[in-house]
Structure formats: C-alpha cells, structure tokens
Design an enzyme around this catalytic site. Structure first.
Site, PDB file in Angstrom:
ATOM      1  N   HIS A  47       5.978  -0.436 -13.542  1.00 17.07           N
ATOM      2  CA  HIS A  47       5.018  -1.339 -12.909  1.00 17.07           C
ATOM      3  C   HIS A  47       4.539  -2.392 -13.924  1.00 17.07           C
ATOM      4  O   HIS A  47       4.578  -3.591 -13.656  1.00 17.07           O
ATOM      5  CB  HIS A  47       3.839  -0.508 -12.380  1.00 17.07           C
ATOM      6  CG  HIS A  47       2.745  -1.281 -11.720  1.00 17.07           C
ATOM      7  ND1 HIS A  47       2.514  -1.230 -10.366  1.00 17.07           N
ATOM      8  CD2 HIS A  47       1.800  -2.111 -12.229  1.00 17.07           C
ATOM      9  CE1 HIS A  47       1.485  -2.007 -10.073  1.00 17.07           C
ATOM     10  NE2 HIS A  47       1.028  -2.560 -11.190  1.00 17.07           N
ATOM     11  N   GLU A  48       4.127  -1.948 -15.096  1.00 16.58           N
ATOM     12  CA  GLU A  48       3.589  -2.884 -16.096  1.00 16.58           C
ATOM     13  C   GLU A  48       4.682  -3.829 -16.596  1.00 16.58           C
ATOM     14  O   GLU A  48       4.430  -5.014 -16.808  1.00 16.58           O
ATOM     15  CB  GLU A  48       2.933  -2.127 -17.259  1.00 16.58           C
ATOM     16  CG  GLU A  48       1.722  -1.281 -16.875  1.00 16.58           C
ATOM     17  CD  GLU A  48       0.663  -2.037 -16.073  1.00 16.58           C
ATOM     18  OE1 GLU A  48       0.565  -3.271 -16.184  1.00 16.58           O
ATOM     19  OE2 GLU A  48      -0.057  -1.378 -15.299  1.00 16.58           O
ATOM     20  N   HIS A 107       5.208  -6.587 -14.155  1.00 21.62           N
ATOM     21  CA  HIS A 107       4.236  -7.665 -14.384  1.00 21.62           C
ATOM     22  C   HIS A 107       4.751  -8.587 -15.496  1.00 21.62           C
ATOM     23  O   HIS A 107       4.792  -9.803 -15.343  1.00 21.62           O
ATOM     24  CB  HIS A 107       2.881  -7.106 -14.823  1.00 21.62           C
ATOM     25  CG  HIS A 107       2.013  -6.608 -13.693  1.00 21.62           C
ATOM     26  ND1 HIS A 107       1.859  -7.293 -12.516  1.00 21.62           N
ATOM     27  CD2 HIS A 107       1.222  -5.496 -13.587  1.00 21.62           C
ATOM     28  CE1 HIS A 107       1.022  -6.636 -11.732  1.00 21.62           C
ATOM     29  NE2 HIS A 107       0.629  -5.535 -12.347  1.00 21.62           N
ATOM     30  N   HIS A 111       1.107  -8.335  -7.829  1.00 20.53           N
ATOM     31  CA  HIS A 111       1.082  -7.171  -6.928  1.00 20.53           C
ATOM     32  C   HIS A 111       1.624  -7.567  -5.557  1.00 20.53           C
ATOM     33  O   HIS A 111       1.457  -8.714  -5.123  1.00 20.53           O
ATOM     34  CB  HIS A 111      -0.351  -6.622  -6.813  1.00 20.53           C
ATOM     35  CG  HIS A 111      -0.811  -5.991  -8.083  1.00 20.53           C
ATOM     36  ND1 HIS A 111      -1.974  -6.363  -8.718  1.00 20.53           N
ATOM     37  CD2 HIS A 111      -0.245  -5.031  -8.849  1.00 20.53           C
ATOM     38  CE1 HIS A 111      -2.113  -5.642  -9.818  1.00 20.53           C
ATOM     39  NE2 HIS A 111      -1.076  -4.840  -9.926  1.00 20.53           N
ATOM     40  N   TYR A 118      -0.653  -1.816  -4.183  1.00 20.72           N
ATOM     41  CA  TYR A 118      -1.829  -0.937  -4.328  1.00 20.72           C
ATOM     42  C   TYR A 118      -1.697   0.241  -3.361  1.00 20.72           C
ATOM     43  O   TYR A 118      -1.034   0.136  -2.329  1.00 20.72           O
ATOM     44  CB  TYR A 118      -3.100  -1.677  -3.903  1.00 20.72           C
ATOM     45  CG  TYR A 118      -3.721  -2.637  -4.887  1.00 20.72           C
ATOM     46  CD1 TYR A 118      -3.176  -2.903  -6.122  1.00 20.72           C
ATOM     47  CD2 TYR A 118      -4.912  -3.281  -4.543  1.00 20.72           C
ATOM     48  CE1 TYR A 118      -3.788  -3.800  -6.995  1.00 20.72           C
ATOM     49  CE2 TYR A 118      -5.531  -4.170  -5.404  1.00 20.72           C
ATOM     50  CZ  TYR A 118      -4.954  -4.427  -6.631  1.00 20.72           C
ATOM     51  OH  TYR A 118      -5.565  -5.303  -7.474  1.00 20.72           O
TER      52      TYR A 118
END
Lengths: 640, 44
Positions: A89-90, A93, A99, A148
């Site tokens: 996930h990071e 980014h 997101h 999310y």
C-alpha cells in the site's frame, strides 16, 4: 496522480535503514517480490542515484505520493506496519497512487456518511477531480488494496463508507494483496508489458495446451481430458463447476505395461534470475507405484537436443485427491520443463493427472501444510488445529497452530518445538523469519491474492516470567504428544488472532475442493541485521566486518567494493556529498561560483602580468634611448 | 486441540488494526491518514 514527472524509473533504488525492525526488513523484501511477480517494477539497493526511497521506522505507516525528486524520499514502516499488504500500500503511494475512494467518480459507488466521521477528520475523505487524478479507464475497485475500510475514521461503531452495492461492504479495505485492478492500473501507468519473475501458467483450458509438446522418444502420450472414470471426476482449475470446460492432462497407466513412459514438455522458456519455482497439482488414480518425474531440458551451445536433468521424483502419490507440489529449479539457460509419467508395477485402473501449472522465478515455500475437509473443521465448535512438525533449513523444529475458536476471525501462530538438532542449534533462536501464507488456489499465480503474515524470532525477547521467549522448547515449553505417541515440547506460540476473517477465508479460492493450503517458509534473516545498504542477495560476513569500522557522515552508506569499505554519499539533483566519509558538501551553485571566481582570478593575474611587462619594457627602452642620446652629444663635442 | 490461552502471544492484541488505526493511535494527523505532505500543503 497525473504528471510524468511523478513517476519513478522502472528500477527503484531503495535503502532499508538500520532503524527498521528485523521483521519489517524481511516483509519489505517479500513485498518487492510481489511487485516483481506481477509488474515490471523492480527494486535495487541504492548506489548513488539522484533519487531513492529510504524506508525507515518512523512513527506510523506513511509515504508521499509519487516521485517527489527530493533525493532521499522517506517511507515509514513503523511499529505494527510490518505486514506485506501495508508495505505494498505505502509503495503504491510512492509509485503515484492516491486512495481508491478519492477518485473523481467515487460517489457513484460509495456513500460517505459524514455524520459518522470523527469531527475534524472529514478532510480525509477528499475527492480529486480528473485534472489531478486519473483512474486510467479502470472501473471503481472495491477490492483495491488502496481502498479505506468501512470503519475508517469512524466515530462510533457504524460504517463511514457504505458501498452502493451492499455485497461489497465487507470487501472494501482488504489488506491481503494487490487486486486485479490495482495491477491493471500500475502496469498501465508504468507501461509494463510483462513482469520480471513470472514465466508461465497453464490450466489446460485451451486446446493448444499452452504450447506444451509431447516427446517423441517415449512410449505413450498425455491426453487432454475433462474427466477420468476412475478419477479425477473434474479438473482442479474449475472443479467441474463450468459445463463443457475444465480440462487437465492425463497419463493413463491402466492400458500400459510396467516401465512405459509419457513425456510432456513445456514450451521454450528463458530464465533471467537463475532460480525458479514450479508449482502444479497432481492426482493419482492409478497404481501406488506409478510415479511422476520432473526434468528440465536445458539448451547449451553444442547440445541441440538439450541436456535432460532429473529434478524431482514424485513417488507414492496418494490415491484419490488433487495434491499441490512445488519443485525448486536452478536453470540459467534456455530450457523446457518436462513432466514424465512412469508406469510402475501393480494394477492400475486409472493413471496420473496434472493441472494448474505455474512457473515463476521466485523462491518456493519450504513446506506445505495441506488441510483437508476444511469446511467441517471450520464449522466445528471450539476447534483448533496443529500442523505436523516441520524443520527449517537451519534445523529448528516448528509447528503451526491455527486458531478457529473465534466466530469472526481465524488466528495463526508459530511455535518452536523440540527437535533432533536442538543440541547443535543456537538458543535463544536468533532471527528466523517464519512466513505463513494462506494460498489462494486460483489457477493463475498472477491473479492470486495471498494472505500472509510473518514473524521473526528475536533472541533478546523475554516472556512475562523473565525467561527468553525463543529459548529451547524443552526448557521453556510444555509437553505434548504427537498422534503416534511421541512426546515432545512446544514453545510459546507467536502470531495473530486476526490472520484472516472467516468471511474473507470463504472468499476467492482459499478453500477449494474443501482443501486449504498453508505455505510455510522459515528462513534465517540475520544478514539483514546491521547494514542499511541491504544488498540482495545476502551480504557476506566480510561485508559486515569491513563496514563495522567505517562511519559515513551526512546520511552516507557504507558498502564493500573489492573487499574495501567505501562510503556511498547521498546526492540530489543539484547537490551532493563527497569525501572519504561524505564529510564535504558540494552543489551546482558552488561549482558555478568556483568556475567564475577562477576565471576572474586568472584574468586579473594575466592583466597584472601584462601591465607589469608593458611597464618594464617601456622603462627599459626609455633608459636605452636616454643613454643613446647622451653618447651622441659626447661624440658631437669631440667632433667640434 | 485448544491451546492454553496464555500459551500464545498475539502480536495484534486481538485487534485487526488497519494503517489508519495505527497512525491515529499514534496521534498522527497525516493527510488522508497515511500521506506525508510538505508544509505548504502540497504533496511533498
């Protein structure tokens, strides 16, 4: 994020800072392997490139979005962030992803319930219009690892994000792996046409059998079928759920004499990394003595037919069920994988069948824990299961405990147990990383979402009673008995109660044919202990020793080159550190100043020299001229 | 076989914490929960 300047090169330089937890370092390297398997993004230890990602243990888990061209770009993997999907996930980014629920069209798919959000946290539910963020013509993705969860920033217990299709309410917020759409977008954004470590996948659904060929030098052929009377009743890919599809390859031993063989060869494959993992499912409905041999046919110069090397013999294949197999290969040149069925002694009314082959340049798991009749176990009350005992490559004996007592979550724990090598091993057990993976049994490895957790044995960790947590099980464990009556000791378990929710466990193809597979790898990661320039593959002891005496300043990193420790100094687009220990700072501005001042100095010196020369020359000639005039006067006096 | 309650150590303390829960628990107020921004409000 829109803007080509936000992209990274396809190979991203990184540094794993010393501040990172050991488990996190191992997890990050595993996350890189997922990128390599499914995308063309690669990672390499930083060696002085202008921009790189510095992964460190900060407070929390965070990253910037895209390449910010800062030289050193920080990405934090703090406490409790050492989960593989969190790292994925990071890094998404960092690669340029916002997101999922912030995309321009999100209100068509989810409802943000503003009055359930904690006061002051509403800004976390921004939308970016399509001039800032591009969804790359990919549909809204409830399954994205960048979405999310429904509980994000909630004030109370009710969902802050409600999906317009209610079936997706518990899907959003998955933290297992990339979704198919995550990969589609990432591969599109970085113009990937292939991945780095994937080689081949075949479920035999197409008649071309993925370009596989039947050998001519054998006595029989493999046949592409959808069922065999004596079993299997269906293939493994679709488990008979789709009419007129679901094929596999079958070697019928019932009509052959002992010693007969059939060889099925893959198409030509071109290795890049020099190590491969072959995975396939095998079913036996023939004789218990029939066997499957796995060969590689490697083509070297001068060997036109290739060199056949036996890699694995699979004997005594259990009758009547699909079984997962892994074979580790180490091939460096053009090759084929060869499946040879061999008719053994004894009666046979069926044969051997293979399906769902995957070949990738990755490491195979060390052990497979196959749990059959899983639905019954899952439905039982107060049930938990222990795996059979396994040995790690270093010789530590261990066992996995699956906790099924909760009505919502499934837990998993790693236990050291007493074993045959305990007298020769180091205690407390140092830096062994255990990775436990629930296998998604999708036929194609590229479409799987693995659910994985890793833990690492820290030899300094203590229990509540003060004893070392990872000390010898016979010292700190409790006694138990194996089903065969053998007594052993089991150390304290270390793991999580929230490995996966029951709901997610029932999703995808984690349970297939009522079977699940837990893949286990226990590896020594002590080489990651104290060097920030974590080279891949493993650094030698000399690397550590040479660098232990060198301290690099200003964020420089010690690496060993030709046996000598050297500092690699950080650099940005217009600045850099230099010197033996990176003690001096340089910049483009300094260079310009030095160049201009040098030019001015040289000009001034030249000017002074010229002026002095002119002055001296003039003076000399004046003197001479004066002397000549005086002599002439005297001559004239004498003449008169 | 049920394992004795105290014979395992749960690294998650029984809670399935997402990235955003971890960061909030630490008192961080990052942009969208886990994005680092520069002081001028732009993505760093």
């Amino acid at each position: 994020i829109i803007g080509d300047h936000k992209r990274w090169p396809h190979t991203i330089p990184y540094v794993l800072e010393d501040s990172l937890e050991m488990n996190a370092k191992g997890v990050i390297l595993n996350a890189f392997e997922r990128y390599r398997l499914k995308t063309c993004i690669d990672f390499k230890p930083w060696s002085g490139e202008a921009n790189y990602i510095s992964v460190f243990k900060g407070s929390g888990c965070w990253s910037s979005v895209g390449n910010i061209h800062a030289g050193k770009q920080e990405l934090s993997i703090g406490t409790n962030c050492d989960r593989i999907a969190t790292v994925q996930h990071e890094f998404l980014h960092a690669l340029g992803f916002w997101h999922e629920q912030s995309r321009a069209d999100r209100d068509d798919y989810v409802i943000i319930v503003w009055d359930r959000i904690q006061p002051g946290k509403e800004h976390n539910f921004n939308i970016y219009n399509d001039s800032v963020s591009d969804s790359l013509n990919v549909p809204y993705d409830y399954t994205s690892v960048m979405h999310y969860s429904k509980t994000a920033f909630q004030n109370g217990t009710e969902s802050t994000i409600v999906t317009r299709i209610s079936e997706f309410e518990d899907v959003i917020g998955q933290r297992m792996d990339f979704s198919d759409y995550d990969l589609l977008k990432l591969n599109q954004l970085y113009n990937c046409t292939s991945s780095l470590s994937f080689m081949d996948s075949c479920d035999f659904e197409l008649e071309n059998i993925c370009g596989m060929i039947q050998s001519s030098g054998d006595s029989a052929d493999w046949q592409r079928v959808s069922q065999v009377l004596s079993g299997p009743e269906s293939d493994h890919s679709k488990m008979g759920q789709c009419k007129d599809s679901g094929f596999f390859m079958h070697f019928n031993t019932s009509i052959l004499n002992e010693g007969a063989t059939a060889m099925l060869e893959s198409r030509l494959l071109y290795p890049k990394r020099g190590f491969q993992c072959l995975e396939f499912y095998l079913y036996n409905s023939g004789s218990g003595n029939d066997q499957l041999n796995i060969y590689t046919r490697e083509y070297t110069t001068g060997q036109q037919g290739g060199v056949l090397t036996l890699q694995r013999q699979i004997k005594e294949v259990p009758i009547g069920s699909w079984q997962l197999h892994y074979v580790t290969l180490q091939v460096t040149k053009k090759f084929r994988v060869v499946f040879e069925g061999l008719r053994g002694p004894g009666t046979s009314s069926g044969g051997l069948s293979i399906d769902d082959i995957n070949l990738s340049e990755t490491r195979c798991p060390h052990h497979i824990w196959h749990i059959q009749n899983f639905t019954q176990i899952l439905g039982g009350q107060d049930t938990s299961v222990y795996s059979p005992p396994f040995y790690s490559s270093k010789g530590y004996a261990f066992q996995i405990y699956m906790d099924l007592r909760s009505s919502t979550n499934v837990g998993i724990y790693f236990h050291l147990i007493s074993g045959a090598n305990d007298d020769q091993l180091q205690w407390p057990c140092p830096w062994q990383q255990a990775t436990m993976t629930l296998l998604d049994q999708n036929p194609d490895i590229r479409q799987r979402m693995f659910n994985q957790r890793s833990i690492t044995t820290d030899p300094t960790m203590t229990s509540d009673n003060g004893s070392y947590f990872w000390d010898r099980p016979s010292k700190v464990g409790v006694t138990d008995v194996f089903p065969n009556g053998t007594q052993f000791s089991r150390g304290i378990g270390y793991g999580t109660t929230v490995f996966i929710t029951r709901e997610r466990l029932k999703s995808r193809e984690f349970i297939k044919g009522d079977d699940i597979y837990i893949l286990l790898t226990v590896e020594d990661i002590s080489h990651l202990n104290s060097t920030s320039a974590v080279p891949d593959p493993v650094p030698t002891l000399a690397v550590h020793n040479a660098c232990s005496e060198v301290v690099c300043q200003n964020g420089g990193i010690c690496v060993v080159q030709d046996g000598r420790a050297e500092c690699k100094c950080p650099a940005g687009e217009d600045w850099w550190y230099m010197g033996k220990r990176c003690e001096k700072r340089g910049s483009t501005r300094d260079t310009v100043i030095i160049a201009v001042s040098s030019t001015v100095t040289v000009f001034a010196v030249m000017l002074i020299i010229t002026l002095v020369s002119v002055y001296c020359t003039r003076r000399k000639y004046r003197k001479k001229a004066r002397a000549n005039t005086a002599a002439m006067t005297l001559e004239n006096q004498h003449a008169f | 076989l049920p394992a004795p309650e105290k014979f395992v150590k749960d690294i998650d303390g029984g809670i399935d914490q997402d990235i955003f829960d971890i960061n909030q628990g630490l008192g961080l107020d990052l942009f969208e929960g886990d994005i680092k921004l520069e002081a001028n409000g732009k993505n760093s």
